[in-house]
Motif scaffolding. Structure first.
Motif, PDB file in Angstrom:
ATOM      1  N   PRO A 160      31.509  11.258   7.382  1.00  0.00           N
ATOM      2  CA  PRO A 160      30.761  10.014   7.590  1.00  0.00           C
ATOM      3  C   PRO A 160      30.252   9.488   6.245  1.00  0.00           C
ATOM      4  O   PRO A 160      29.657  10.232   5.466  1.00  0.00           O
ATOM      5  CB  PRO A 160      29.595  10.439   8.489  1.00  0.00           C
ATOM      6  N   ALA A 161      30.487   8.224   5.958  1.00  0.00           N
ATOM      7  CA  ALA A 161      30.077   7.628   4.684  1.00  0.00           C
ATOM      8  C   ALA A 161      28.641   7.131   4.800  1.00  0.00           C
ATOM      9  O   ALA A 161      28.371   5.936   4.891  1.00  0.00           O
ATOM     10  CB  ALA A 161      31.018   6.500   4.293  1.00  0.00           C
ATOM     11  N   VAL A 162      27.718   8.081   4.798  1.00  0.00           N
ATOM     12  CA  VAL A 162      26.288   7.760   4.885  1.00  0.00           C
ATOM     13  C   VAL A 162      25.570   8.431   3.721  1.00  0.00           C
ATOM     14  O   VAL A 162      26.021   9.448   3.184  1.00  0.00           O
ATOM     15  CB  VAL A 162      25.675   8.219   6.233  1.00  0.00           C
ATOM     16  N   ASP A 163      24.431   7.863   3.335  1.00  0.00           N
ATOM     17  CA  ASP A 163      23.683   8.368   2.187  1.00  0.00           C
ATOM     18  C   ASP A 163      23.283   9.831   2.332  1.00  0.00           C
ATOM     19  O   ASP A 163      23.189  10.553   1.338  1.00  0.00           O
ATOM     20  CB  ASP A 163      22.429   7.525   1.951  1.00  0.00           C
ATOM     21  N   ALA A 164      23.028  10.285   3.564  1.00  0.00           N
ATOM     22  CA  ALA A 164      22.606  11.665   3.776  1.00  0.00           C
ATOM     23  C   ALA A 164      23.718  12.673   3.445  1.00  0.00           C
ATOM     24  O   ALA A 164      23.437  13.842   3.199  1.00  0.00           O
ATOM     25  CB  ALA A 164      22.153  11.856   5.219  1.00  0.00           C
ATOM     26  N   ILE A 165      24.975  12.217   3.434  1.00  0.00           N
ATOM     27  CA  ILE A 165      26.110  13.118   3.175  1.00  0.00           C
ATOM     28  C   ILE A 165      26.750  12.841   1.820  1.00  0.00           C
ATOM     29  O   ILE A 165      27.063  13.765   1.072  1.00  0.00           O
ATOM     30  CB  ILE A 165      27.146  13.001   4.308  1.00  0.00           C
ATOM     31  N   VAL A 166      26.947  11.580   1.484  1.00  0.00           N
ATOM     32  CA  VAL A 166      27.592  11.225   0.222  1.00  0.00           C
ATOM     33  C   VAL A 166      26.536  11.245  -0.881  1.00  0.00           C
ATOM     34  O   VAL A 166      25.641  10.403  -0.921  1.00  0.00           O
ATOM     35  CB  VAL A 166      28.274   9.848   0.307  1.00  0.00           C
ATOM     36  N   THR A 167      26.652  12.218  -1.779  1.00  0.00           N
ATOM     37  CA  THR A 167      25.665  12.402  -2.837  1.00  0.00           C
ATOM     38  C   THR A 167      25.856  11.413  -3.972  1.00  0.00           C
ATOM     39  O   THR A 167      24.909  10.805  -4.445  1.00  0.00           O
ATOM     40  CB  THR A 167      25.747  13.842  -3.392  1.00  0.00           C
ATOM     41  N   SER A 168      27.119  11.264  -4.446  1.00  0.00           N
ATOM     42  CA  SER A 168      27.382  10.305  -5.512  1.00  0.00           C
ATOM     43  C   SER A 168      28.831   9.867  -5.494  1.00  0.00           C
ATOM     44  O   SER A 168      29.727  10.637  -5.149  1.00  0.00           O
ATOM     45  CB  SER A 168      27.020  10.887  -6.885  1.00  0.00           C
ATOM     46  N   GLY A 183      28.117  22.739  10.499  1.00  0.00           N
ATOM     47  CA  GLY A 183      28.588  22.349  11.822  1.00  0.00           C
ATOM     48  C   GLY A 183      29.516  21.151  11.814  1.00  0.00           C
ATOM     49  O   GLY A 183      30.179  20.899  12.819  1.00  0.00           O
ATOM     50  N   LEU A 184      29.592  20.408  10.713  1.00  0.00           N
ATOM     51  CA  LEU A 184      30.489  19.244  10.671  1.00  0.00           C
ATOM     52  C   LEU A 184      31.947  19.679  10.740  1.00  0.00           C
ATOM     53  O   LEU A 184      32.761  19.063  11.417  1.00  0.00           O
ATOM     54  CB  LEU A 184      30.258  18.401   9.418  1.00  0.00           C
ATOM     55  N   LEU A 185      32.271  20.750  10.034  1.00  0.00           N
ATOM     56  CA  LEU A 185      33.652  21.229  10.015  1.00  0.00           C
ATOM     57  C   LEU A 185      33.982  22.041  11.250  1.00  0.00           C
ATOM     58  O   LEU A 185      35.090  22.025  11.729  1.00  0.00           O
ATOM     59  CB  LEU A 185      33.905  22.082   8.760  1.00  0.00           C
ATOM     60  N   ASP A 186      33.026  22.778  11.741  1.00  0.00           N
ATOM     61  CA  ASP A 186      33.246  23.647  12.886  1.00  0.00           C
ATOM     62  C   ASP A 186      31.945  23.692  13.690  1.00  0.00           C
ATOM     63  O   ASP A 186      30.960  24.208  13.201  1.00  0.00           O
ATOM     64  CB  ASP A 186      33.638  25.038  12.401  1.00  0.00           C
ATOM     65  N   PRO A 187      31.962  23.175  14.912  1.00  0.00           N
ATOM     66  CA  PRO A 187      30.738  23.143  15.706  1.00  0.00           C
ATOM     67  C   PRO A 187      30.078  24.512  15.855  1.00  0.00           C
ATOM     68  O   PRO A 187      28.888  24.610  16.024  1.00  0.00           O
ATOM     69  CB  PRO A 187      31.191  22.590  17.058  1.00  0.00           C
ATOM     70  N   ALA A 188      30.849  25.591  15.767  1.00  0.00           N
ATOM     71  CA  ALA A 188      30.267  26.929  15.913  1.00  0.00           C
ATOM     72  C   ALA A 188      29.646  27.409  14.615  1.00  0.00           C
ATOM     73  O   ALA A 188      29.108  28.506  14.548  1.00  0.00           O
ATOM     74  CB  ALA A 188      31.352  27.904  16.372  1.00  0.00           C
ATOM     75  N   GLY A 189      29.747  26.602  13.550  1.00  0.00           N
ATOM     76  CA  GLY A 189      29.158  26.981  12.271  1.00  0.00           C
ATOM     77  C   GLY A 189      30.015  27.942  11.484  1.00  0.00           C
ATOM     78  O   GLY A 189      29.547  28.570  10.544  1.00  0.00           O
ATOM     79  N   MET A 190      31.291  28.082  11.848  1.00  0.00           N
ATOM     80  CA  MET A 190      32.153  29.033  11.169  1.00  0.00           C
ATOM     81  C   MET A 190      32.508  28.580   9.764  1.00  0.00           C
ATOM     82  O   MET A 190      32.977  29.360   8.968  1.00  0.00           O
ATOM     83  CB  MET A 190      33.410  29.280  11.989  1.00  0.00           C
TER      84      MET A 190
END
Length: 176
Positions: free
Chosen positions: A145-153, A167-174
Motif C-alpha cells: 500500500p502506497a501510504v505514508d505509514a509504510i513508504v518511508t522514503s 502480517g502484510l506478507l503472511d497473515p499468520a506472521g510467518m
C-alpha cells in the motif's frame, strides 16, 4: 532557478457548449486537476492564451470534466483537444511521487526489516489508496500500500525504502 513543469493531463474531447473539456491523467498519474490550478496548453495554439486557470472540475469515470479560463465555447474547446496540460511541480501535491507510476515502475524496493523485496512492476490506482505490485525478490509478489505509514522514503534515484507491517506478507506472521 527555473520552475519545473510536468504534463499532468491530456485533453481528449469537448463536452457541452460552454467550452468544457474532458482531461485524462497523463503517464499513469492520478487525477490532479483542481480549481485554481494554472495550466499551460502544449503544444500551444498559434493564437490565443497558452496559460489558463482551472475554473471548475468534476471527476468522472473516464477523466475529469474541466472548465478553463478563456475557453468559453465549443469551438475554443475543440482547438485544445489532443493537446497536453502542464502544471508547475510546485503546484502539485507533495506526495505525487507516491502515485507517479512512470517514476516508480522499475525501482527497487527495500524493507527496513527484510531487506530487498523486489522492484515495482505496476502501480494499481485506487480510490482510497494506490498499491504497488512488487516482484522479483525471494518473496514473490508483494502488494505494498502506497501510504505514508509504510513508504518511508522515495528518493529521486536509488531504492525506495519501506517498512512493511508484520502480517502484510503472511497473515499468520510467518514473514517475521
Amino acid at each position: 532557478m527555473q520552475p519545473d513543469y510536468r504534463v499532468i493531463a491530456c485533453v481528449t474531447k469537448t463536452h457541452g457548449r460552454k467550452g468544457e473539456v474532458v482531461a485524462v491523467p497523463a503517464d499513469g498519474l492520478p487525477l490532479l486537476m483542481r480549481e485554481g490550478l494554472r495550466v499551460c496548453v502544449v503544444p500551444p495554439l498559434l493564437k490565443g492564451d497558452r496559460w489558463h486557470e482551472v475554473l471548475d472540475v468534476d471527476d468522472g469515470p473516464h477523466g475529469q470534466l474541466v472548465a478553463l479560463s478563456g475557453v468559453t465555447d465549443q469551438g475554443a474547446a475543440s482547438k485544445i483537444v489532443g493537446r497536453s496540460l502542464l502544471a508547475s511541480v510546485a503546484d502539485l501535491p507533495e506526495d505525487l511521487t507516491l502515485h507517479d507510476g512512470a517514476r516508480l515502475v522499475g525501482r527497487d524496493v527495500v524493507d527496513s526489516r527484510l531487506g530487498a523485496i523486489g522492484h515495482v512492476e505496476e502501480v494499481m490506482f485506487g480510490t482510497a489508496q494506490d498499491v504497488w505490485v512488487v516482484r522479483g525478490g525471494d518473496l514473490g509478489e508483494v502488494l505494498v500500500p502506497a501510504v505514508d505509514a509504510i513508504v518511508t522514503s522515495v528518493p529521486a534515484d536509488g531504492p525506495i525504502q519501506v517498512t512493511l507491517p508484520p502480517g502484510l506478507l503472511d497473515p499468520a506472521g510467518m514473514g517475521e
